[in-house]
Design an enzyme around this catalytic site. Structure first.
Site, PDB file in Angstrom:
ATOM      1  N   CYS A 136       0.821  -1.209   0.000  1.00 54.42           N
ATOM      2  CA  CYS A 136       0.000   0.000   0.000  1.00 54.42           C
ATOM      3  C   CYS A 136       0.861   1.268   0.000  1.00 54.42           C
ATOM      4  CB  CYS A 136      -0.921  -0.023   1.223  1.00 54.42           C
ATOM      5  SG  CYS A 136      -1.926   1.458   1.356  1.00 54.42           S
ATOM      6  N   CYS A 139      -0.422   4.124   2.170  1.00 56.93           N
ATOM      7  CA  CYS A 139      -0.188   3.939   3.619  1.00 56.93           C
ATOM      8  C   CYS A 139       1.286   4.164   3.970  1.00 56.93           C
ATOM      9  CB  CYS A 139      -0.559   2.528   4.066  1.00 56.93           C
ATOM     10  SG  CYS A 139      -2.009   1.852   3.282  1.00 56.93           S
ATOM     11  N   ASP A 140       2.206   3.665   3.137  1.00 59.59           N
ATOM     12  CA  ASP A 140       3.611   3.598   3.566  1.00 59.59           C
ATOM     13  C   ASP A 140       4.569   4.477   2.764  1.00 59.59           C
ATOM     14  OD1 ASP A 140       2.804   1.681   5.399  1.00 59.59           O
ATOM     15  OD2 ASP A 140       3.089   0.036   3.985  1.00 59.59           O
TER      16      ASP A 140
END
Ligand code: FAD
Ligand code: NAP
Length: 318
Positions: A136, A139-140
């Site tokens: 992701c 997200c990261d």
């Protein structure tokens, strides 16, 4: 048994298919219960750029769109519960569903459990999950500011992740096992610009053989690259790798309970009604769990709508 919750319709999943089914079922006064699963909002929560949701001319983030769908369902009195179903009994009437928190019964069920990221299947992938291996970018991505990283895959997700990560990373190696991409032309054009800017380096005909690292996390990838008839092994030094090689439908709990096709739930299809009917009357399925071809937010929403209408018709026939 006393705390079993009964509903006319239970919807499994809070992605576009689940929420659309909920909006239609609640507007039909069926008071649906929607069970969110472990990923409230579904796959779109992993993207911050949706450009193809009709009517939203300016790009919107996945969380914004899913938040709106959630509010829309609540407005029409859908009951939403945070739970995950891990066992179903579709032989019993009413149907019985056992969750991590509660047990439920329903006269009709709409399965909209979507899909989860596919992994390469390497042992090292598991070891470094969350320590440099991610599925992701939204997200990261932020953790890789000014770092060199890699993305694996050749579909829309891989190209979108690469473009998104190019906002943070110093350099991205895009590793794909073939020379042709599945991704849409518009994304490929944007990718070409980042290749020209030397932000993205293509590694085609390449397979990730291993992910190496130490206590700090991922440090490099071992790649097998085929050039004409020759195969060579190369090592790329990177601090993170994003695996974007597709998705696997979330249908494990329905094995031997419903007819399936390569892991996808079989539905009746066709344009003569009951499109979303599964092999068990009263159980309907919508979204990515039934679709290995289109897999879009809009197509998931469309079949979610059909599932609610099919379920409504089924309930009124009882
Ligand atoms: P999902 O969105 O996968 O939702 C599944 C839901 O089921 C989740 O809420 C999960 O928690 C729940 N669930 C799973 N198991 C259980 C269980 N046992 N019990 C209860 N609940 C359960 N499509 C587009 O049209 N435009 C885009 O720009 C776009 N961008 C994308 C970007 C990325 C990074 C990805 C991964 C996909 C993108 N897609 C896009 C595709 C789109 O996200 C999917 O087609 C769509 O989300 C599928 O919706 P769904 O409702 O079927 O399932
Ligand atoms: P996908 O279209 O299935 O593509 C997966 C890619 O990963 C393919 O290029 C495939 O290679 C590669 N791959 C698969 N298994 C592999 C393995 N074991 N090792 C190495 N490579 C592997 O998946 P996706 O890109 O995640 O897209 C999923 C769906 O969501 C699609 O329908 C897509 O259109 C949709 N989506 C839409 C948008 C958008 O509309 N903007 C954005 C993201 C996703 P091959 O090509 O060789 O098979």
């Amino acid at each position: 048994m006393s705390d079993i919750k009964h509903s006319k319709i239970i919807i499994l999943g809070s992605g576009p298919a689940g929420y659309t089914a909920a909006i239609y079922a609640s507007r039909a006064n069926l008071y649906p219960l929607l069970i969110t699963g472990k990923n409230p909002g579904g796959q779109l929560m992993n993207t911050n750029e949706i450009e193809n949701w009709p009517g939203d001319i300016n790009k919107i983030s996945g969380s914004e769109l899913m938040n709106r769908m959630n509010k829309h369902a609540i407005k029409f009195k859908t009951k939403i519960i945070s739970d995950t179903i891990n066992l179903v009994n579709f032989k019993k009437k009413p149907f019985l569903l056992s969750g991590e928190k509660y047990q439920y019964t329903a006269d009709s069920v709409i399965i909209a459990t979507g899909a989860n990221p596919r992994y390469l299947g390497l042992k090292s992938e598991k070891i470094f999950k969350g320590k440099g291996v991610s599925t992701c970018a939204v997200c990261d991505g932020f953790f890789y500011k000014d770092k060199e990283i890699a993305v694996v895959g050749g579909g829309n997700t891989a190209i979108e992740e690469t473009l998104y990560l190019s906002n943070f990373a110093k350099k991205i190696y895009l590793i794909h096992r073939r020379t042709n991409f599945r991704a849409e032309k518009i994304l490929i054009d944007r990718l070409q610009k980042q290749i020209k800017n030397k932000k993205v380096v293509l590694c085609l005909n390449s397979i990730v053989k291993n992910i190496l690292g130490d206590l700090s996390g991922v440090t490099s990838l071992v790649i097998e690259q085929k050039i004409f008839e020759e195969t060579r092994e190369i090592i790329i030094n990177i601090s993170g790798v994003f695996i974007a090689i597709g998705y696997i439908p979330n249908t494990n709990i329905f094995i031997n309970k419903l007819e399936m096709n390569n892991g996808y739930i079989k539905v009746m299809n066709g344009m003569h009604g009951s499109f979303t009917q599964t092999s068990v009357p009263g159980i309907f399925a919508a979204g990515d769990v039934i679709d290995h071809v289109y897999r879009q937010a809009i197509t998931s929403s469309s079949s979610g709508c059909m599932a609610a209408l099919d379920s409504e018709r089924y309930l009124s026939s009882l």
